[in-house]
Design a protein around this motif. Structure first.
Motif, PDB file in Angstrom:
ATOM      1  N   LEU A   1       1.150  -1.297   0.322  1.00  0.00           N
ATOM      2  CA  LEU A   1       0.127  -0.290   0.261  1.00  0.00           C
ATOM      3  C   LEU A   1       1.062   0.908  -0.149  1.00  0.00           C
ATOM      4  O   LEU A   1       0.808   2.604  -0.988  1.00  0.00           O
ATOM      5  N   VAL A   2       1.859   1.312   0.644  1.00  0.00           N
ATOM      6  CA  VAL A   2       2.654   2.735   0.458  1.00  0.00           C
ATOM      7  C   VAL A   2       3.169   2.566  -0.739  1.00  0.00           C
ATOM      8  O   VAL A   2       3.614   3.897  -1.073  1.00  0.00           O
ATOM      9  N   SER A   3       4.067   1.780  -0.926  1.00  0.00           N
ATOM     10  CA  SER A   3       4.237   1.348  -1.743  1.00  0.00           C
ATOM     11  C   SER A   3       3.225   2.122  -3.651  1.00  0.00           C
ATOM     12  O   SER A   3       3.286   2.837  -3.952  1.00  0.00           O
ATOM     13  N   ALA A   4       2.458   2.054  -3.616  1.00  0.00           N
ATOM     14  CA  ALA A   4       0.848   1.684  -4.311  1.00  0.00           C
ATOM     15  C   ALA A   4       0.863   3.518  -4.295  1.00  0.00           C
ATOM     16  O   ALA A   4       1.173   4.338  -5.244  1.00  0.00           O
ATOM     17  N   LEU A   5       1.068   4.079  -2.853  1.00  0.00           N
ATOM     18  CA  LEU A   5       0.583   5.283  -3.108  1.00  0.00           C
ATOM     19  C   LEU A   5       1.927   5.870  -2.630  1.00  0.00           C
ATOM     20  O   LEU A   5       2.125   7.214  -3.955  1.00  0.00           O
ATOM     21  N   GLY A   6       3.437   5.498  -2.924  1.00  0.00           N
ATOM     22  CA  GLY A   6       4.344   6.992  -3.173  1.00  0.00           C
ATOM     23  C   GLY A   6       4.615   6.785  -4.939  1.00  0.00           C
ATOM     24  O   GLY A   6       4.715   7.733  -5.457  1.00  0.00           O
ATOM     25  N   SER A   7       4.266   5.376  -5.768  1.00  0.00           N
ATOM     26  CA  SER A   7       3.963   5.526  -6.523  1.00  0.00           C
ATOM     27  C   SER A   7       3.016   7.137  -7.662  1.00  0.00           C
ATOM     28  O   SER A   7       3.405   7.932  -8.238  1.00  0.00           O
ATOM     29  N   TYR A   8       1.979   6.746  -6.711  1.00  0.00           N
ATOM     30  CA  TYR A   8       0.676   7.928  -7.132  1.00  0.00           C
ATOM     31  C   TYR A   8       1.416   8.552  -7.054  1.00  0.00           C
ATOM     32  O   TYR A   8       0.344   9.840  -7.947  1.00  0.00           O
ATOM     33  N   VAL A   9       1.742   9.640  -5.301  1.00  0.00           N
ATOM     34  CA  VAL A   9       1.931  11.013  -5.253  1.00  0.00           C
ATOM     35  C   VAL A   9       3.478  10.929  -6.744  1.00  0.00           C
ATOM     36  O   VAL A   9       2.941  12.267  -6.871  1.00  0.00           O
ATOM     37  N   TYR A  10       4.028  10.225  -6.783  1.00  0.00           N
ATOM     38  CA  TYR A  10       5.331  10.664  -7.519  1.00  0.00           C
ATOM     39  C   TYR A  10       5.016  10.447  -9.094  1.00  0.00           C
ATOM     40  O   TYR A  10       5.241  11.841  -9.351  1.00  0.00           O
ATOM     41  N   TYR A  11       3.518   9.772  -9.645  1.00  0.00           N
ATOM     42  CA  TYR A  11       3.020  10.110 -10.682  1.00  0.00           C
ATOM     43  C   TYR A  11       2.554  11.494 -10.690  1.00  0.00           C
ATOM     44  O   TYR A  11       2.554  12.211 -11.784  1.00  0.00           O
ATOM     45  N   ARG A  12       1.608  11.968  -9.440  1.00  0.00           N
ATOM     46  CA  ARG A  12       0.621  13.382  -9.754  1.00  0.00           C
ATOM     47  C   ARG A  12       2.093  13.895  -9.542  1.00  0.00           C
ATOM     48  O   ARG A  12       1.332  15.144 -10.103  1.00  0.00           O
ATOM     49  N   ARG A  13       2.980  14.313  -9.321  1.00  0.00           N
ATOM     50  CA  ARG A  13       4.104  14.816  -8.738  1.00  0.00           C
ATOM     51  C   ARG A  13       4.763  15.593  -9.831  1.00  0.00           C
ATOM     52  O   ARG A  13       5.568  16.111 -10.198  1.00  0.00           O
ATOM     53  N   ALA A  14       5.092  14.214 -10.053  1.00  0.00           N
ATOM     54  CA  ALA A  14       6.567  14.421 -10.892  1.00  0.00           C
ATOM     55  C   ALA A  14       6.220  14.505 -12.692  1.00  0.00           C
ATOM     56  O   ALA A  14       6.323  14.571 -13.594  1.00  0.00           O
ATOM     57  N   VAL A  15       4.791  13.240 -13.125  1.00  0.00           N
ATOM     58  CA  VAL A  15       4.794  12.943 -14.520  1.00  0.00           C
ATOM     59  C   VAL A  15       4.036  13.925 -14.471  1.00  0.00           C
ATOM     60  O   VAL A  15       3.635  14.799 -15.922  1.00  0.00           O
ATOM     61  N   ALA A  16       2.584  13.690 -14.275  1.00  0.00           N
ATOM     62  CA  ALA A  16       1.475  14.461 -14.637  1.00  0.00           C
ATOM     63  C   ALA A  16       1.352  15.789 -13.841  1.00  0.00           C
ATOM     64  O   ALA A  16       1.021  16.698 -14.926  1.00  0.00           O
ATOM     65  N   ALA A  17       1.895  16.493 -13.099  1.00  0.00           N
ATOM     66  CA  ALA A  17       2.055  18.495 -12.986  1.00  0.00           C
ATOM     67  C   ALA A  17       3.394  18.310 -13.886  1.00  0.00           C
ATOM     68  O   ALA A  17       2.461  19.143 -14.341  1.00  0.00           O
ATOM     69  N   VAL A  18       3.991  17.626 -14.586  1.00  0.00           N
ATOM     70  CA  VAL A  18       4.786  18.331 -15.850  1.00  0.00           C
ATOM     71  C   VAL A  18       3.289  18.484 -17.158  1.00  0.00           C
ATOM     72  O   VAL A  18       3.705  17.570 -17.551  1.00  0.00           O
ATOM     73  N   PRO A  19       3.320  19.366 -17.809  1.00  0.00           N
ATOM     74  CA  PRO A  19       2.521  20.215 -18.641  1.00  0.00           C
ATOM     75  C   PRO A  19       3.224  19.346 -19.771  1.00  0.00           C
ATOM     76  O   PRO A  19       4.028  19.422 -20.253  1.00  0.00           O
ATOM     77  N   VAL A  20       2.478  18.968 -20.861  1.00  0.00           N
ATOM     78  CA  VAL A  20       2.789  18.434 -22.338  1.00  0.00           C
ATOM     79  C   VAL A  20       2.796  20.188 -22.678  1.00  0.00           C
ATOM     80  O   VAL A  20       1.892  20.345 -22.902  1.00  0.00           O
ATOM     81  N   ASP A  21       3.702  19.740 -23.621  1.00  0.00           N
ATOM     82  CA  ASP A  21       3.551  21.048 -24.612  1.00  0.00           C
ATOM     83  C   ASP A  21       2.758  20.477 -26.134  1.00  0.00           C
ATOM     84  O   ASP A  21       3.257  19.510 -26.332  1.00  0.00           O
ATOM     85  N   PRO A  22       1.981  21.177 -26.234  1.00  0.00           N
ATOM     86  CA  PRO A  22       1.336  20.462 -27.023  1.00  0.00           C
ATOM     87  C   PRO A  22       1.682  20.546 -29.050  1.00  0.00           C
ATOM     88  O   PRO A  22       1.426  19.693 -30.249  1.00  0.00           O
ATOM     89  N   TRP A  23       2.276  21.690 -28.986  1.00  0.00           N
ATOM     90  CA  TRP A  23       3.545  21.519 -30.452  1.00  0.00           C
ATOM     91  C   TRP A  23       4.028  20.357 -30.194  1.00  0.00           C
ATOM     92  O   TRP A  23       4.552  19.779 -31.331  1.00  0.00           O
ATOM     93  N   SER A  24       4.616  19.113 -28.861  1.00  0.00           N
ATOM     94  CA  SER A  24       5.371  18.159 -29.698  1.00  0.00           C
ATOM     95  C   SER A  24       4.568  17.108 -29.899  1.00  0.00           C
ATOM     96  O   SER A  24       5.241  16.284 -30.249  1.00  0.00           O
ATOM     97  N   LEU A  25       2.772  17.421 -29.979  1.00  0.00           N
ATOM     98  CA  LEU A  25       2.797  15.911 -30.182  1.00  0.00           C
ATOM     99  C   LEU A  25       2.306  16.772 -31.970  1.00  0.00           C
ATOM    100  O   LEU A  25       1.003  15.915 -32.528  1.00  0.00           O
ATOM    101  N   VAL A  26       2.361  17.183 -32.524  1.00  0.00           N
ATOM    102  CA  VAL A  26       2.253  17.778 -33.591  1.00  0.00           C
ATOM    103  C   VAL A  26       3.838  17.184 -34.963  1.00  0.00           C
ATOM    104  O   VAL A  26       4.764  17.601 -34.628  1.00  0.00           O
ATOM    105  N   PRO A  27       3.179  16.454 -35.801  1.00  0.00           N
ATOM    106  CA  PRO A  27       4.605  15.842 -36.317  1.00  0.00           C
ATOM    107  C   PRO A  27       5.039  16.135 -37.221  1.00  0.00           C
ATOM    108  O   PRO A  27       4.191  17.955 -37.398  1.00  0.00           O
ATOM    109  N   ASP A  28       6.745  16.182 -37.074  1.00  0.00           N
ATOM    110  CA  ASP A  28       6.908  17.295 -38.412  1.00  0.00           C
ATOM    111  C   ASP A  28       6.569  17.618 -39.434  1.00  0.00           C
ATOM    112  O   ASP A  28       6.748  18.552 -40.083  1.00  0.00           O
ATOM    113  N   ASP A  29       6.127  17.228 -40.156  1.00  0.00           N
ATOM    114  CA  ASP A  29       5.440  17.133 -41.787  1.00  0.00           C
ATOM    115  C   ASP A  29       4.554  17.774 -41.525  1.00  0.00           C
ATOM    116  O   ASP A  29       3.770  18.237 -42.771  1.00  0.00           O
ATOM    117  N   ALA A  30       3.935  19.012 -40.469  1.00  0.00           N
ATOM    118  CA  ALA A  30       2.591  19.335 -40.916  1.00  0.00           C
ATOM    119  C   ALA A  30       2.862  21.071 -41.451  1.00  0.00           C
ATOM    120  O   ALA A  30       4.136  21.092 -41.846  1.00  0.00           O
TER     121      ALA A  30
END
Length: 914
Positions: free
Chosen positions: A14-43
């Motif tokens: 449970l502690v590991s799962a909670l730690g993983s969730y907190v890590y995801y929210r703060r380290a992964v999901a908290a980092v905003p996605v640059d929408p331009w990075s999802l546009v292929p280069d041949d646009a």
């Protein structure tokens, strides 16, 4: 395993799962996605939009919406939206879902004659994620569709296909960003793009620019000019490819803001110069931008004009494509051609004239400026003699057409952009030389020049040029009406049918301009072109917009006919300022959008009586309700009469007032019409009369328009008579118990209403001529009496509710003296006017102490605005020829917008109040 060990392991998990969730929210999901990075280069094109309800409103106001929905592609999108609404069981699901999200739409060339679109939509909440999941599950349960998932390079892609046609879409969710396309390869390209997060995006050179944060910007557009020729090759014939590639080599990419403004679609932004060695930019670099002086010789038949503004035209001869060798003409001709080329400067252009058929080759001219026309004429004569050209010429008016006798002379003088002229003919008009392959083209052009059918003599064309940049290096002007057959001829066969189907959309904005203006410090490494694209429809409406005088901040619309009614403000969803309804003396009702453009006009059979009202109708629609002396009108959002309207009143009745019951959007509102002889008529918006109600004749004149209330589902008609008696009628025409009541003195205005859940708890307040405030309920009980102010025989008291009917003030007029009081009797303001006539009074309450009192003196046509402390706003009066004004408060800018009529002008003035 012991119980303690088991508990320990479960706790550790449970502690590991909670730690993983907190890590995801703060380290992964908290980092905003640059929408331009999802546009292929041949646009090729990328459009970013944000406020979609406002965008749709602007498309409707510019009349583009109806044209777009007629396009085959948009009809398919509309069908898909209808399918989504059907599956979700609600209306406008997609539009509400998009809301103010930043949505990216990119265009990609996916085949030799094919392009596809990729969409990117962010998901903001868990509820929205459930909406998407529910929609996919709903499609999976529908037998018409096949929904399947597959793994592609570690990402789960979902394919939705129509079993009958095989068409559909592919999408995947990357960190709460939906990537969607009908072409699965584009979605897969996004996945591959994500494998290289360090790679620069298509907008990496514009990282510090976000146009969507600016006010009134509808979209942002990125153009990749390096891939634009490939995209244009999908539509145009292959032989045009080199010319298109040459023109687009001025810049490598650009980012622009888009605004939909009445009769214009405006793109403004910046472009990065092309760095390739043989690019057009490298040829023109350092050349000063020039004016379009040749407008004085441009025919009104011009379909397409490619204009180059530069100091010396000789730089155009320096190109990767060598011009025809001049030495093949003989030693004598070479210096003559060089001398002639040096004599040309400032501007050169390719001009295509309209043709009567797509089968006919359009007339093409090469126009160039010469500062010394006499010297140029002499050099042309020497060149003709040197090559043995015929000395004969053709005359058109005062001008002459000569044969040059030199193959591809425009290309020899101006470079390869001006090739394919054969053995050209030439004509000279003032400071301009014109070359054409066929003398008939010059004949057509000279005929128009002689007749004065040129741009500088056309008010429509002059107005268009005033909307463009005065100085530019490259300008492309297009008249879509003249260009129709020229474009049909240039398109590949497969694309002609599509253009023919969308003729209305293509010709919606007949005036188009693309312009590139070089930076003043072009030698700097970060110098950019200022880029402007204008799509314009000639202003042919009933009004012309222009700024107000220097002493007033705001805009005005000057109508062709003087205005006769006060401005009625119409709230518009998503707009910071309202729309306006106003009528002119020709009895034409006009709707002006928040962008100060007349969206529609409707001719009426008479003047509008009383105030215009907005209604919520069954089905979620809105309507504009108003009366003329013999009819009731209900208009839709585009100015059209809704079904069943107009409603005709009896010929013997002259409508003096119209009241409408509060609308719940589910049932038809009740309408109460009062006639000139105090007759009252009651029916609904479907034209149905109510059982038992007969046209009611009152015994005395009305003190104010009757009021139609709904209390606990019951209709109550309140009629205040001038003699101080007050009646309350039910829907069948019967008098409610306790009525009539008398206030003991004459009345001169309506009642302030406070609706309650029952008749007893509903309170109405009036002020009599004796300055007495009387409150009563609909059970006929007088609740309270109090004195507001002293009175005299010639004093007139009126109740003045605010614009929303939530509060009121009391006005007392005695000759030229006007006083305003709080309901408690506290004085707010006092002013002596020039005239003794009754003043038109308005009270605006925007909350938080933002209160304004407007008093209009109809004789001198002046309006006076007072703040909450009774101080005159701006220490001045404002011109106003209508009985009332409109006022709106923008809390974000702490600014009031004053709407008023002055003769034939509707003025909007920005005011700052302390």
């Amino acid at each position: 395993m012991s119980q303690k060990l088991l508990v320990f392991l479960v706790g550790l998990l449970l502690v590991s799962a909670l730690g993983s969730y907190v890590y995801y929210r703060r380290a992964v999901a908290a980092v905003p996605v640059d929408p331009w990075s999802l546009v292929p280069d041949d646009a090729v094109l990328v459009m970013a939009t944000r406020d979609h309800p406002t965008l749709v409103r602007h498309l409707k106001e510019t009349q583009l919406w109806d044209n777009l929905t007629a396009v085959n592609y948009f009809q398919q999108v509309e069908d898909n939206l209808a399918l989504v609404d059907s599956v979700a069981g609600s209306r406008n699901v997609v539009l509400r879902f998009l809301g103010t999200k930043k949505v990216f739409t990119s265009v990609h060339v996916t085949g030799p004659a094919k392009f596809d679109v990729l969409f990117q939509v962010p998901i903001g909440t868990v509820r929205e994620y459930r909406q998407v999941r529910g929609l996919v599950d709903g499609l999976a349960r529908d037998a018409r569709y096949q929904v399947a998932t597959r793994d592609y390079r570690g990402e789960q892609l979902t394919d939705v296909r129509d079993r009958r046609t095989g068409s559909g879409m592919t999408f995947f969710n990357y960190r709460n960003h939906l990537v969607i396309s009908a072409n699965a390869e584009l979605v897969e390209g996004v996945v591959r793009r994500l494998e290289h997060p360090e790679a620069p995006t298509v907008a990496s050179e514009f990282q510090s620019t976000d146009y969507l944060r600016l006010k009134d910007v509808d979209a942002a557009l990125l153009i990749n000019y390096r891939r634009l020729p490939q995209f244009l090759g999908v539509f145009f014939r292959s032989e045009l490819g080199p010319d298109l590639a040459a023109l687009t080599s001025l810049s490598r990419n650009s980012l622009m803001e888009m605004k939909l403004i009445g009769n214009r679609v405006l793109f403004n932004g910046f472009a990065n110069p092309e760095t390739a060695r043989d690019a057009l930019h490298q040829q023109l670099r350092g050349q000063s931008a020039q004016r379009l002086r040749m407008a004085e010789v441009l025919s009104l038949r011009t379909a397409l004009l490619v204009h180059l503004g530069l100091d010396k035209t000789t730089v155009l001869r320096e190109s990767r494509q060598a011009a025809p060798a001049a030495d093949t003409l003989g030693a004598t001709s070479v210096p003559l051609i060089d001398s002639l080329a040096v004599s040309l400067s400032q501007e050169a252009a390719l001009c295509y004239l309209s043709s009567v058929s797509a089968r006919q080759k359009p007339a093409k001219l090469a126009l160039v400026y010469c500062e010394t026309p006499a010297r140029v004429a002499a050099l042309l004569g020497q060149l003709r003699r040197a090559v043995g050209a015929s000395p004969s010429f053709e005359r058109v008016g005062p001008y002459q057409i000569h044969q040059t006798g030199v193959p591809e002379l425009p290309a020899r003088l101006l470079g390869p952009l001006f090739s394919n002229f054969g053995t050209a003919s030439v004509a000279q008009v003032g400071n301009y030389l014109a070359f054409a392959e066929d003398p008939a083209a010059l004949r057509l052009w000279l005929t128009d020049v002689t007749a004065g059918e040129v741009w500088t003599r056309s008010p429509t064309q002059v107005a268009f040029l005033q909307d463009t940049q005065p100085l530019a290096r490259l300008s492309v002007f297009m008249d879509t009406r003249n260009c129709w057959n020229v474009l049909l001829r240039a398109l590949v066969e497969d694309r002609r049918a599509g253009l023919l189907r969308n003729e209305t959309l293509f010709k919606r904005f007949p005036q188009i301009a693309f312009q590139f203006v070089p930076a003043a410090n072009e030698s700097e490494p970060d110098a950019q072109y200022f880029t402007q694209f204008v799509f314009r429809h000639p202003a042919s409406g009933p009004a012309v917009a222009r700024p107000q005088t220097q002493t007033e901040t705001g805009t005005l619309l000057a109508f062709k006919t003087p205005l006769s009614s006060a401005p009625t403000l119409v709230p518009v969803s998503g707009a910071r300022t309202p729309g306006v309804l106003v009528q002119d003396q020709g009895q034409v009702l006009h709707y002006i959008t928040p962008d100060n453009v007349v969206a529609w006009s409707d001719s009426l059979a008479g003047a509008v009586v009383g105030r215009i009202k907005r209604l919520s109708l069954p089905g979620g629609n809105t309507g504009t309700l108003f009366a003329t002396p013999n009819r009731l009108h209900l208009l839709g959002d585009q100015g059209q009469e809704l079904a069943g309207f107009p409603l005709n009143v009896p010929d013997t009745v002259q409508v003096t007032a119209l009241a409408v019951s509060p609308s719940d959007g589910r049932s038809a509102p009740r309408l109460l019409v009062s006639g000139r002889s105090s007759n009252l008529f009651l029916f609904d918006t479907n034209g149905n009369t109510y059982a038992g109600w007969q046209p009611k004749q009152l015994d005395f004149g009305l003190a104010a328009p009757p009021q139609l209330l709904v209390v606990g589902g019951r209709a109550v008609i309140v009629a205040l008579l001038e003699n101080g008696y007050i009646y309350a009628f039910d829907q069948q025409g019967g008098v409610y118990p306790g009525f009539p009541i008398s206030v003991g003195a004459r009345l001169h205005s309506g009642a302030f209403v406070e609706i309650g859940p029952t008749l007893r708890r509903t309170r109405l307040t009036v002020v009599s001529q004796h300055g007495e405030r009387v409150s009563f309920n609909l059970s006929g009980d007088v609740v309270s009496r109090s004195r507001v102010a002293t009175w005299s025989r010639n004093s007139v008291f009126r109740v003045v509710p605010d614009q929303q009917g939530k509060s009121y003030t009391v006005l007392r007029e005695q000759g030229g003296l006007t006083d305003c009081f709080e309901p408690s009797g506290q004085a707010i303001l006092s002013k002596t006017f020039v005239t003794s006539a009754l003043k038109s009074a308005q009270y605006f309450n925007f909350g938080n102490g933002h209160r304004v009192f407007a008093l209009t003196e109809t004789g001198p046509h002046k309006v006076y605005l007072f703040d909450a402390k009774g101080r005159l706003v701006a220490n001045q009066s404002f011109d106003n020829s209508a009985p009332e004004v409109g006022l709106e408060f923008d809390a974000a800018a702490n600014t009031y917008q004053l709407y008023r009529v002055v003769g034939n002008e509707l003025r909007r003035t920005a005011l700052k109040l302390n």
